[in-house]
Design a protein around this motif. Sequence first.
Motif, PDB file in Angstrom:
ATOM      1  N   LEU A 181     116.904  33.027 -64.758  1.00  0.00           N
ATOM      2  CA  LEU A 181     116.745  32.917 -63.303  1.00  0.00           C
ATOM      3  C   LEU A 181     117.751  33.791 -62.567  1.00  0.00           C
ATOM      4  O   LEU A 181     117.404  34.504 -61.610  1.00  0.00           O
ATOM      5  CB  LEU A 181     116.902  31.461 -62.869  1.00  0.00           C
ATOM      6  CG  LEU A 181     115.765  30.496 -63.229  1.00  0.00           C
ATOM      7  CD1 LEU A 181     116.169  29.060 -62.911  1.00  0.00           C
ATOM      8  CD2 LEU A 181     114.500  30.868 -62.461  1.00  0.00           C
ATOM      9  N   GLU A 182     118.980  33.748 -63.006  1.00  0.00           N
ATOM     10  CA  GLU A 182     120.044  34.473 -62.305  1.00  0.00           C
ATOM     11  C   GLU A 182     119.839  35.978 -62.368  1.00  0.00           C
ATOM     12  O   GLU A 182     119.941  36.668 -61.341  1.00  0.00           O
ATOM     13  CB  GLU A 182     121.399  34.089 -62.913  1.00  0.00           C
ATOM     14  CG  GLU A 182     122.586  34.735 -62.210  1.00  0.00           C
ATOM     15  CD  GLU A 182     123.899  34.254 -62.779  1.00  0.00           C
ATOM     16  OE1 GLU A 182     124.861  35.054 -62.813  1.00  0.00           O
ATOM     17  OE2 GLU A 182     123.984  33.086 -63.209  1.00  0.00           O
ATOM     18  N   ILE A 183     119.546  36.504 -63.545  1.00  0.00           N
ATOM     19  CA  ILE A 183     119.415  37.949 -63.699  1.00  0.00           C
ATOM     20  C   ILE A 183     118.181  38.469 -62.970  1.00  0.00           C
ATOM     21  O   ILE A 183     118.247  39.462 -62.231  1.00  0.00           O
ATOM     22  CB  ILE A 183     119.347  38.324 -65.196  1.00  0.00           C
ATOM     23  CG1 ILE A 183     120.677  37.985 -65.893  1.00  0.00           C
ATOM     24  CG2 ILE A 183     119.032  39.800 -65.358  1.00  0.00           C
ATOM     25  CD1 ILE A 183     121.868  38.720 -65.342  1.00  0.00           C
ATOM     26  N   VAL A 184     117.044  37.808 -63.144  1.00  0.00           N
ATOM     27  CA  VAL A 184     115.792  38.284 -62.541  1.00  0.00           C
ATOM     28  C   VAL A 184     115.870  38.250 -61.022  1.00  0.00           C
ATOM     29  O   VAL A 184     115.587  39.246 -60.329  1.00  0.00           O
ATOM     30  CB  VAL A 184     114.599  37.455 -63.048  1.00  0.00           C
ATOM     31  CG1 VAL A 184     113.335  37.825 -62.284  1.00  0.00           C
ATOM     32  CG2 VAL A 184     114.390  37.674 -64.543  1.00  0.00           C
ATOM     33  N   LEU A 185     116.260  37.114 -60.461  1.00  0.00           N
ATOM     34  CA  LEU A 185     116.290  36.973 -59.002  1.00  0.00           C
ATOM     35  C   LEU A 185     117.371  37.844 -58.369  1.00  0.00           C
ATOM     36  O   LEU A 185     117.143  38.479 -57.329  1.00  0.00           O
ATOM     37  CB  LEU A 185     116.505  35.507 -58.630  1.00  0.00           C
ATOM     38  CG  LEU A 185     115.388  34.542 -59.046  1.00  0.00           C
ATOM     39  CD1 LEU A 185     115.726  33.112 -58.641  1.00  0.00           C
ATOM     40  CD2 LEU A 185     114.057  34.968 -58.451  1.00  0.00           C
ATOM     41  N   ALA A 186     118.546  37.891 -58.978  1.00  0.00           N
ATOM     42  CA  ALA A 186     119.633  38.690 -58.414  1.00  0.00           C
ATOM     43  C   ALA A 186     119.316  40.182 -58.475  1.00  0.00           C
ATOM     44  O   ALA A 186     119.609  40.928 -57.536  1.00  0.00           O
ATOM     45  CB  ALA A 186     120.939  38.397 -59.149  1.00  0.00           C
ATOM     46  N   ALA A 187     118.713  40.644 -59.570  1.00  0.00           N
ATOM     47  CA  ALA A 187     118.383  42.063 -59.689  1.00  0.00           C
ATOM     48  C   ALA A 187     117.328  42.475 -58.670  1.00  0.00           C
ATOM     49  O   ALA A 187     117.437  43.540 -58.035  1.00  0.00           O
ATOM     50  CB  ALA A 187     117.898  42.368 -61.104  1.00  0.00           C
ATOM     51  N   LEU A 188     116.300  41.657 -58.493  1.00  0.00           N
ATOM     52  CA  LEU A 188     115.264  41.964 -57.496  1.00  0.00           C
ATOM     53  C   LEU A 188     115.840  41.983 -56.090  1.00  0.00           C
ATOM     54  O   LEU A 188     115.541  42.877 -55.290  1.00  0.00           O
ATOM     55  CB  LEU A 188     114.133  40.948 -57.605  1.00  0.00           C
ATOM     56  CG  LEU A 188     113.209  41.078 -58.823  1.00  0.00           C
ATOM     57  CD1 LEU A 188     112.271  39.880 -58.902  1.00  0.00           C
ATOM     58  CD2 LEU A 188     112.404  42.373 -58.759  1.00  0.00           C
ATOM     59  N   MET A 230     124.345  39.499 -57.784  1.00  0.00           N
ATOM     60  CA  MET A 230     123.707  40.395 -56.825  1.00  0.00           C
ATOM     61  C   MET A 230     124.709  41.413 -56.283  1.00  0.00           C
ATOM     62  O   MET A 230     124.369  42.585 -56.071  1.00  0.00           O
ATOM     63  CB  MET A 230     123.101  39.571 -55.687  1.00  0.00           C
ATOM     64  CG  MET A 230     122.246  40.387 -54.728  1.00  0.00           C
ATOM     65  SD  MET A 230     121.235  39.336 -53.659  1.00  0.00           S
ATOM     66  CE  MET A 230     122.501  38.460 -52.763  1.00  0.00           C
ATOM     67  N   PHE A 231     125.934  40.989 -56.063  1.00  0.00           N
ATOM     68  CA  PHE A 231     126.967  41.904 -55.569  1.00  0.00           C
ATOM     69  C   PHE A 231     127.191  43.052 -56.549  1.00  0.00           C
ATOM     70  O   PHE A 231     127.304  44.219 -56.151  1.00  0.00           O
ATOM     71  CB  PHE A 231     128.271  41.131 -55.338  1.00  0.00           C
ATOM     72  CG  PHE A 231     129.434  41.986 -54.964  1.00  0.00           C
ATOM     73  CD1 PHE A 231     129.558  42.494 -53.678  1.00  0.00           C
ATOM     74  CD2 PHE A 231     130.406  42.294 -55.901  1.00  0.00           C
ATOM     75  CE1 PHE A 231     130.641  43.294 -53.328  1.00  0.00           C
ATOM     76  CE2 PHE A 231     131.486  43.093 -55.565  1.00  0.00           C
ATOM     77  CZ  PHE A 231     131.603  43.597 -54.277  1.00  0.00           C
ATOM     78  N   MET A 232     127.259  42.732 -57.840  1.00  0.00           N
ATOM     79  CA  MET A 232     127.464  43.786 -58.833  1.00  0.00           C
ATOM     80  C   MET A 232     126.248  44.700 -58.942  1.00  0.00           C
ATOM     81  O   MET A 232     126.375  45.926 -59.050  1.00  0.00           O
ATOM     82  CB  MET A 232     127.766  43.157 -60.194  1.00  0.00           C
ATOM     83  CG  MET A 232     129.102  42.428 -60.268  1.00  0.00           C
ATOM     84  SD  MET A 232     129.509  41.864 -61.938  1.00  0.00           S
ATOM     85  CE  MET A 232     129.708  43.423 -62.798  1.00  0.00           C
ATOM     86  N   ASN A 234     126.380  37.276 -48.318  1.00  0.00           N
ATOM     87  CA  ASN A 234     126.474  37.086 -49.768  1.00  0.00           C
ATOM     88  C   ASN A 234     127.928  37.089 -50.227  1.00  0.00           C
ATOM     89  O   ASN A 234     128.326  36.268 -51.063  1.00  0.00           O
ATOM     90  CB  ASN A 234     125.693  38.190 -50.476  1.00  0.00           C
ATOM     91  CG  ASN A 234     125.710  38.048 -51.982  1.00  0.00           C
ATOM     92  OD1 ASN A 234     125.138  37.117 -52.540  1.00  0.00           O
ATOM     93  ND2 ASN A 234     126.380  38.973 -52.658  1.00  0.00           N
ATOM     94  N   MET A 235     128.727  37.995 -49.686  1.00  0.00           N
ATOM     95  CA  MET A 235     130.143  38.031 -50.036  1.00  0.00           C
ATOM     96  C   MET A 235     130.858  36.783 -49.543  1.00  0.00           C
ATOM     97  O   MET A 235     131.762  36.260 -50.212  1.00  0.00           O
ATOM     98  CB  MET A 235     130.798  39.286 -49.465  1.00  0.00           C
ATOM     99  CG  MET A 235     130.302  40.584 -50.064  1.00  0.00           C
ATOM    100  SD  MET A 235     131.229  42.029 -49.497  1.00  0.00           S
ATOM    101  CE  MET A 235     132.861  41.661 -50.136  1.00  0.00           C
TER     102      MET A 235
END
Length: 283
Positions: free
Chosen positions: A89-96, A160-162, A116-117
């Motif tokens: 969940l974290e990788i897919v949603l954050a990358a999109l 998402m920040f990265m 976000n920050m």
Amino acid sequence: MEGKLKKSKGPNTRSVWWCYLVAVLLILIYLLPIYIMLNLSFRTLQDLGSKLSLPAAWNLQNYADVLKSGDLWLGFKNSIILVVETVTLEIVLAALAAYGLARSSGRLSESIRNLNMGIMMIPSVALLVGTYGLMVKFHMTNTLYGLALLSAAGGIPGTMFMYVNFVVSIPTALDEAAAIDGAGVIRTFTQIIMPQLKAVTVTRIIMSATGCWNNYLMPMYLLQDKSKFTIILVIKSAFNRTNGVGNLPKACATCALGLLPVILLYLFLQKYIIEGQIDSSVK
């Protein structure tokens, strides 16, 4: 020129022996708890010597008893399920989300980045009461999927920040060329953008998986059913059964086996962590 020029010494050519001394001291401080845990795990109940001294008689029965117990394997199973759900969940949603923000411009995109920050600065403990009430309201207590959603939500801002820092450095000409060839947004992201984010993706997978595996606070409050216990709660139960005194060697053996997967993960994949962090700082 008369004689030889004296070799100039810059700031990085001075003796830094004290830096190595400090590094060794820090390493010893970090390793001391691990040494005590392993030392106690090989002792018998009757061995009450100093925690720093080696066992009077080496005992492997503690590990055999823990491995025969079903609690350890149940904790492993629940933790693996939780880690897989959370990381996915974290990788897919954050990358999109990062791809959309990186390719957008204007005040709205900038506001979302700042928000976000800001979310990243809020400690999870400060949201504990409200989070627990929300999980109860939606009947997500004693469920691994509910804990996975909560863990992923807490990790998405940092991930998402990265990702945003990496996607911004990728030329938009690649997106335009893909669009000319008839590729849509999702296909462009999965086939053009995502393969170039391997370093940061592997880094975030490792960091997220390790944090999720070692998470103690939220599982302690949300998982009261023993059949849903993660490995950290199994370790906690091992110490609580005897108030940390009666069968301390067996509890330490449970702790050593429970932490072994994440230690091995760091040892074998640490090069990807360093590579991803260096690339992120350069971006």
